[in-house]
Design an enzyme around this catalytic site. Structure first.
Site, short mmCIF file in Angstrom:
data_model
loop_
_atom_site.label_atom_id
_atom_site.label_comp_id
_atom_site.label_asym_id
_atom_site.label_seq_id
_atom_site.Cartn_x
_atom_site.Cartn_y
_atom_site.Cartn_z
N LYS A 80 0.84 -1.21 0.00
CA LYS A 80 0.00 0.00 0.00
C LYS A 80 0.86 1.25 0.00
O LYS A 80 0.54 2.23 -0.65
CB LYS A 80 -0.97 -0.02 1.18
CG LYS A 80 -2.11 -0.98 0.92
CD LYS A 80 -3.19 -0.93 1.95
CE LYS A 80 -4.34 -1.85 1.53
NZ LYS A 80 -5.14 -2.31 2.63
N LYS A 107 -7.00 -12.18 -10.44
CA LYS A 107 -7.95 -12.09 -9.33
C LYS A 107 -9.26 -11.46 -9.79
O LYS A 107 -9.24 -10.50 -10.56
CB LYS A 107 -7.31 -11.22 -8.23
CG LYS A 107 -7.99 -11.36 -6.91
CD LYS A 107 -7.28 -10.55 -5.86
CE LYS A 107 -8.11 -10.59 -4.58
NZ LYS A 107 -7.73 -9.59 -3.62
N LYS A 150 -13.72 -6.26 -7.50
CA LYS A 150 -14.60 -5.14 -7.85
C LYS A 150 -13.77 -3.97 -8.37
O LYS A 150 -14.14 -3.32 -9.33
CB LYS A 150 -15.34 -4.71 -6.58
CG LYS A 150 -16.73 -4.23 -6.84
CD LYS A 150 -17.39 -3.82 -5.55
CE LYS A 150 -18.68 -4.58 -5.35
NZ LYS A 150 -19.41 -4.18 -4.17
#
Ligand code: SF4
Length: 329
Positions: free
Chosen positions: A111, A191, A194
């Site tokens: 991140k 993967k 969304k």
């Protein structure tokens, strides 16, 4: 009976990847364990989000969880922010967590690399709150995928440090690993997600046209240029979905038909669509029922929070005593 804890971020309506990767397993776990399922909204605020959407995202997700078979009579289902003891215990755990351990977390490193402008402390201490989520209920088992094993190991270390400093209080939770079929995205990416917009939302089930709109153009094995070209089903994302959703004879039919060019991709996808619609028919019905009962979801979450809070208060009481904090005589 052992306690299982699992959390999920309120991302709104669920998709096929969520179902196959986690929720189907949660439904099964209810048979053998005392399950505590938590919608972790305090974790979600570490990312940027639209404030006016948060409540709806929680509601939509809970409707899906209930429709898929999470049973509020057997399990505790609640929203994290309704039980403030989560953040209280996280603060205590901060005192036995080490900067070096947190810096080593792969998810934090990823991140920090990908969103260097939004590295808030919440992202850094995310695994400490996760440890508190689990330990508040003294859960012995946590269903985790490979990507969460490192956080779970840290939770165990935090429990050990707490027990060492203030006396035996928390069990060292174990991962509950289940083999789940891996789904690729509709675009063939590694993967289904969304955020990558390569997912099948559960809302398309019950609507053949909407499902076909997504499945029809889905990527397949690139070797199948024409219907006459044989393929390798292991290179095909549609086949990953067959393996997750179709009965064994249909999986075999697809495997054989693909490798011998006995079937075309359209036949293969149609069979998959049929099987998925059959599988999700009870979900579609149950969802209609839930949506037809105004106030039902709120009631489930209120009851869930009450049950969770009763356990959480007990744990925090014990923690405060061990820490020697002042209390009213
Ligand atoms: Fe994929 Fe089925 Fe086409 Fe083979 S036949 S490439 S498994 S969709």
């Amino acid at each position: 009976m052992k306690t299982v804890f699992s959390g999920i971020q309120p991302s709104g309506e669920l998709h096929l990847g969520n179902y196959v990767g986690a929720i189907r397993n949660w439904v099964r776990l209810q048979e053998s364990y005392r399950c505590i399922f938590c919608v972790v909204d305090y974790h979600a605020i570490t990312q940027t989000y639209d404030v006016k959407d948060m409540g709806r995202r929680v509601d939509d997700m809970v409707v899906d969880l209930l429709a898929l078979g999470i049973d509020p009579e057997r399990s505790i289902l609640f929203v994290q922010s309704m039980v403030p003891e989560h953040t209280e215990l996280a603060w205590v755990f901060n005192a036995v967590s080490h900067m070096g351990d947190l810096e080593r977390m792969t998810q934090f490193k990823d991140k920090s690399e990908h969103q260097p402008d939004n590295i808030n402390v919440g992202i850094f201490t995310y695994p400490v709150l996760q440890a508190a989520d689990i330990m508040l209920y003294k859960a012995e088992l946590v269903p985790v995928g490979q990507d969460q094993l490192q956080h779970l190991e840290l939770a165990r270390r935090i429990a050990r440090s707490f027990n060492h400093r203030w006396g035996q209080t928390f069990p060292e939770c174990e991962p509950l690993s289940t083999t789940v079929p891996k789904l690729l995205g509709l675009d063939g990416q590694a993967k289904m997600s969304k955020s990558l917009k390569n997912h099948i939302p559960l809302s398309v089930f019950g609507n053949d046209k909407a499902l076909w709109k997504l499945l029809g153009p889905a990527k397949t094995d690139p070797a199948r240029v024409t219907r006459e070209d044989p393929g390798n089903p292991e290179n095909c994302n549609v086949f990953t979905m067959h393996k997750a959703m179709s009965p064994e004879p249909d999986i075999e039919w697809s495997r054989q038909g693909c490798s011998t060019a006995g079937i075309g991709c359209v036949d293969c996808k149609k069979k998959l669509a049929e099987n998925m619609q059959k599988h999700f028919a009870p979900y579609v019905e149950r969802k209609k029922e839930i949506l037809g009962k105004p106030g039902y979801v709120a009631g489930v979450l209120r009851d869930g929070a009450e049950k969770a809070r009763a356990i959480a208060k007990q744990t925090i009481g014990e923690v405060r005593e061990k820490l020697g904090l002042w209390h009213s005589p």
